[in-house]
Scaffold this active site. Sequence first.
Site, PDB file in Angstrom:
ATOM      1  N   TYR A  37       0.877  -1.174   0.000  1.00  0.00           N
ATOM      2  CA  TYR A  37       0.000   0.000   0.000  1.00  0.00           C
ATOM      3  C   TYR A  37       0.912   1.221   0.000  1.00  0.00           C
ATOM      4  O   TYR A  37       0.934   2.028   0.924  1.00  0.00           O
ATOM      5  CB  TYR A  37      -0.920   0.002   1.229  1.00  0.00           C
TER       6      TYR A  37
HETATM    7  C1  LIG Z   1      -7.696  -2.290  -6.744  1.00  0.00           C
HETATM    8  C2  LIG Z   1      -6.574  -2.788  -5.859  1.00  0.00           C
HETATM    9  C3  LIG Z   1      -6.780  -3.870  -5.005  1.00  0.00           C
HETATM   10  C4  LIG Z   1      -5.763  -4.347  -4.188  1.00  0.00           C
HETATM   11  N1  LIG Z   1      -6.011  -5.417  -3.360  1.00  0.00           N
HETATM   12  C5  LIG Z   1      -5.004  -5.918  -2.596  1.00  0.00           C
HETATM   13  C6  LIG Z   1      -5.207  -7.064  -1.760  1.00  0.00           C
HETATM   14  O1  LIG Z   1      -6.298  -7.640  -1.705  1.00  0.00           O
HETATM   15  N2  LIG Z   1      -4.165  -7.508  -1.023  1.00  0.00           N
HETATM   16  C7  LIG Z   1      -2.939  -6.926  -1.068  1.00  0.00           C
HETATM   17  O2  LIG Z   1      -2.018  -7.395  -0.392  1.00  0.00           O
HETATM   18  N3  LIG Z   1      -2.707  -5.850  -1.859  1.00  0.00           N
HETATM   19  C8  LIG Z   1      -3.708  -5.339  -2.618  1.00  0.00           C
HETATM   20  N4  LIG Z   1      -3.460  -4.257  -3.431  1.00  0.00           N
HETATM   21  C9  LIG Z   1      -2.098  -3.716  -3.486  1.00  0.00           C
HETATM   22  C10 LIG Z   1      -1.231  -4.514  -4.464  1.00  0.00           C
HETATM   23  O3  LIG Z   1      -0.861  -5.750  -3.878  1.00  0.00           O
HETATM   24  C11 LIG Z   1       0.049  -3.731  -4.799  1.00  0.00           C
HETATM   25  O4  LIG Z   1      -0.294  -2.518  -5.391  1.00  0.00           O
HETATM   26  C12 LIG Z   1       0.990  -4.556  -5.701  1.00  0.00           C
HETATM   27  O5  LIG Z   1       2.303  -4.071  -5.567  1.00  0.00           O
HETATM   28  C13 LIG Z   1       0.551  -4.473  -7.135  1.00  0.00           C
HETATM   29  O6  LIG Z   1       1.301  -5.295  -7.981  1.00  0.00           O
HETATM   30  P1  LIG Z   1       1.251  -4.968  -9.557  1.00  0.00           P
HETATM   31  O7  LIG Z   1       2.163  -5.924 -10.240  1.00  0.00           O
HETATM   32  O8  LIG Z   1      -0.147  -4.866 -10.001  1.00  0.00           O
HETATM   33  O9  LIG Z   1       1.827  -3.491  -9.538  1.00  0.00           O
HETATM   34  P2  LIG Z   1       2.940  -2.687 -10.334  1.00  0.00           P
HETATM   35  O10 LIG Z   1       2.489  -1.287 -10.243  1.00  0.00           O
HETATM   36  O11 LIG Z   1       3.180  -3.281 -11.679  1.00  0.00           O
HETATM   37  O12 LIG Z   1       4.235  -2.925  -9.446  1.00  0.00           O
HETATM   38  C14 LIG Z   1       4.342  -2.537  -8.091  1.00  0.00           C
HETATM   39  C15 LIG Z   1       5.822  -2.363  -7.714  1.00  0.00           C
HETATM   40  O13 LIG Z   1       6.540  -3.584  -7.951  1.00  0.00           O
HETATM   41  C16 LIG Z   1       7.536  -3.413  -8.960  1.00  0.00           C
HETATM   42  N5  LIG Z   1       7.458  -4.589  -9.841  1.00  0.00           N
HETATM   43  C17 LIG Z   1       6.418  -4.936 -10.650  1.00  0.00           C
HETATM   44  N6  LIG Z   1       6.686  -6.092 -11.275  1.00  0.00           N
HETATM   45  C18 LIG Z   1       7.906  -6.498 -10.861  1.00  0.00           C
HETATM   46  C19 LIG Z   1       8.721  -7.637 -11.177  1.00  0.00           C
HETATM   47  N7  LIG Z   1       8.304  -8.560 -12.039  1.00  0.00           N
HETATM   48  N8  LIG Z   1       9.928  -7.727 -10.590  1.00  0.00           N
HETATM   49  C20 LIG Z   1      10.353  -6.772  -9.722  1.00  0.00           C
HETATM   50  N9  LIG Z   1       9.641  -5.686  -9.391  1.00  0.00           N
HETATM   51  C21 LIG Z   1       8.410  -5.545  -9.957  1.00  0.00           C
HETATM   52  C22 LIG Z   1       7.160  -2.136  -9.670  1.00  0.00           C
HETATM   53  O14 LIG Z   1       8.283  -1.529 -10.268  1.00  0.00           O
HETATM   54  C23 LIG Z   1       6.548  -1.317  -8.554  1.00  0.00           C
HETATM   55  O15 LIG Z   1       7.568  -0.738  -7.777  1.00  0.00           O
HETATM   56  C24 LIG Z   1      -4.480  -3.746  -4.239  1.00  0.00           C
HETATM   57  C25 LIG Z   1      -4.264  -2.660  -5.086  1.00  0.00           C
HETATM   58  C26 LIG Z   1      -5.290  -2.167  -5.885  1.00  0.00           C
HETATM   59  C27 LIG Z   1      -5.050  -0.972  -6.772  1.00  0.00           C
END
Ligand SMILES: Cc1cc2nc3c(=O)[nH]c(=O)nc-3n(C[C@H](O)[C@H](O)[C@H](O)COP(=O)(O)OP(=O)(O)OC[C@H]3O[C@@H](n4cnc5c(N)ncnc54)[C@H](O)[C@@H]3O)c2cc1C
Length: 533
Positions: free
Chosen positions: A475
């Site tokens: 978060y």
């Molecule tokens: C609608 C919504 C619902 C959510 N629900 C939950 C929930 O139920 N439980 C919970 O724990 N969290 C929840 N979250 C938070 C979510 O877990 C984080 O935002 C998570 O980091 C998102 O991962 P992403 O790959 O979609 O994000 P991205 O924005 O793609 O990445 C997040 C971070 O990780 C880095 N990153 C991405 N991919 C990689 C990779 N392959 N290797 C290394 N670094 C990488 C990015 O550079 C960035 O710093 C929610 C968020 C939203 C917006």
Amino acid sequence: MFPFLLVLLLSFSWELGASTQPVEEFLHCLSLASHNSSIGKLVYTRHSFSYSSVLNSSAQNFRFTTPSTPTPLAIVTPLRPSHVQATVYCCRKLGLQLRTRSGGHDFEGLSYASTTYRTPFVVIDLVNLRSVEISVGEGTAWVESGATLGELYYEIARTSRTLAFPAGIGHTIGVGGHLSGGGYGSIFRKYGLAADNVIDARLIDVKGRILERKSMGEDLFWAIRGGGGGSFGIVLAWKLKLVRVPANLTTCSVTKTLQQNATSLVHRWQSIGHKLPKEVHTSFAISRVNSSEDGKMTVQASFGSVFLGGTNEFLPLMGENLPELGLTKEDCMEMSWAETIILGTQFRTGLPLETLLNRTQVSPLSKSFFKAKSDFVQQPIPEPALEGLWRKLHEEEAKSATIVFVAYGGIMDEIPETETPSPHRAGNLYTVLYIVNWGEDENVNSEKYINWMRRVYDYMSPYVSKSPREAYVNYRDLDIGANDMNNKKGSYAEAKIWGRKYFKNNFDRLVQVKTRVDPGNFFRHEQSIPPLP
Ligand SMILES: Cc1cc2nc3c(=O)[nH]c(=O)nc-3n(C[C@H](O)[C@H](O)[C@H](O)COP(=O)(O)OP(=O)(O)OC[C@H]3O[C@@H](n4cnc5c(N)ncnc54)[C@H](O)[C@@H]3O)c2cc1C
Ligand SMILES: *[C@@H]1O[C@H](CO)[C@@H](O)[C@H](O)[C@H]1NC(C)=O
Ligand SMILES: *[C@@H]1O[C@H](CO)[C@@H](O)[C@H](O)[C@H]1NC(C)=O
Ligand SMILES: *[C@@H]1O[C@H](CO)[C@@H](O)[C@H](O)[C@H]1NC(C)=O
Ligand SMILES: *[C@@H]1O[C@H](CO)[C@@H](O)[C@H](O)[C@H]1NC(C)=O
Ligand SMILES: *[C@@H]1O[C@H](CO)[C@@H](O)[C@H](O)[C@H]1NC(C)=O
Ligand SMILES: *[C@@H]1O[C@H](CO)[C@@H](O)[C@H](O)[C@H]1NC(C)=O
């Protein structure tokens, strides 16, 4: 080192002279490094017709898709690991910053935007690297980072109704970022965080090498399971330990307004939720509404639960532990684990399993303008203090705000703080997620809403964890501190402030790992782990 890199190093100096624009240099470098001139088809530059729609595609927080947000020089959408290697190589070679995006759900947009860079940056979007392979015999799965949780859940559910994976509820979340930051959902009190259930991974490091658990070593393997995305390399894929669930789970919801004694109910729940059996997940989503009775503004607390078992077992359990809730059969439904996920984001039943595959599905918390923060609560908050929080929800800015309380405890109390970088374990009654949303037409006044959020956070400080005031790295909240992006070395002293909030004492070990694997701080963003100078 790959032979092609050596060839490239030798030929580079004169190749550079051939093109003067950074974006052309970058494209040129990629085609050399990947040995394939058609890699250009996987790259979107500002001249590409679909550049903005690709950039927008998975961005969840519209605060970072406005015309004033700096955009990347290029977006690369690799089809193969070698394309990722080439991208890392060329960004380093040309002094470009690199951001990795899996699902684009970062609360502060760090995977595709930066409001503080002075150097151009490239986004590597893993959307095409999203295969899921389930091994029923082993009870494991290999999933690529660009898959969404929904794509993973769909493949698991198609394989077996009694297999599951304990990750988040939002099915559009990317596996890559989510597992990098811990990840919790509706069965975490039984099985722990998503990252706690990772048993192997494939990572591309700063030198472009592909490492697995064995070759990366236990320290790095520890760091990538919760130390936050974007600090140690690019994780291509993860091997997961799947877990067993009953064919049907029970999910219930009940809503109480202040007039229906919501305050005393929430107050009681604070000392009950974390002690319930591990099979129970409970939360309260608190928001303001107009009362259906007199139309006057009030606050409502929506109780939600998921239970690994049947209604006939769950009702007596809740009747005994939280009779004030008055839970009845009519408040509950039985369905498969995958169906509880769909219900959890869509608030509707009867939708097909394929809903999980929709990467652009909208849920109330996604694809909007928002600011969010997190807290951990270790002592029950007194009733008058809860009432003070409800008064904040009556303020104008809070018309689309939600505050979610999620019970901790269960296996979270048993896993040592040092097991993975996620340190929020024993001693927490529940975690709090604060979200405030606003509409596009209100975005000129975004500061108003963000300031409301900051006031609420200040108000809560006496009642939540202290020294450090803990926060959940998934978060993401840049209010708690950020690296100076124009200082390549990064500052350990400043990072320690937010680092301790996210990781407590695990921060020091993360810094040690970072210093060993990426001493030049190539993988960096506003809240990446800094190396020691
Ligand atoms: C609608 C919504 C619902 C959510 N629900 C939950 C929930 O139920 N439980 C919970 O724990 N969290 C929840 N979250 C938070 C979510 O877990 C984080 O935002 C998570 O980091 C998102 O991962 P992403 O790959 O979609 O994000 P991205 O924005 O793609 O990445 C997040 C971070 O990780 C880095 N990153 C991405 N991919 C990689 C990779 N392959 N290797 C290394 N670094 C990488 C990015 O550079 C960035 O710093 C929610 C968020 C939203 C917006
Ligand atoms: C080159 O890349 C294109 C598209 O990315 C791919 O279809 C093709 O198979 C690649 N060729 C070789 C020789 O790898
Ligand atoms: C991207 O999103 C922004 C803000 O939400 C919007 O103004 C813009 O038109 C979008 N661009 C595309 C191509 O969808
Ligand atoms: C709320 O609590 C009061 C006092 O404890 C009680 O008298 C009243 O019946 C309760 N109201 C509801 C709707 O449960
Ligand atoms: C609630 O009531 C206020 C006025 O009392 C009104 O402006 C607002 O639109 C109402 N909200 C909803 C969701 O009905
Ligand atoms: C799951 O529950 C539903 C609804 O109660 C019921 O129709 C179905 O038969 C149950 N399935 C299993 C496998 O128990
Ligand atoms: C995915 O969800 C979006 C938004 O909810 C919807 O507009 C779209 O039609 C859905 N796509 C599919 C293939 O169902």
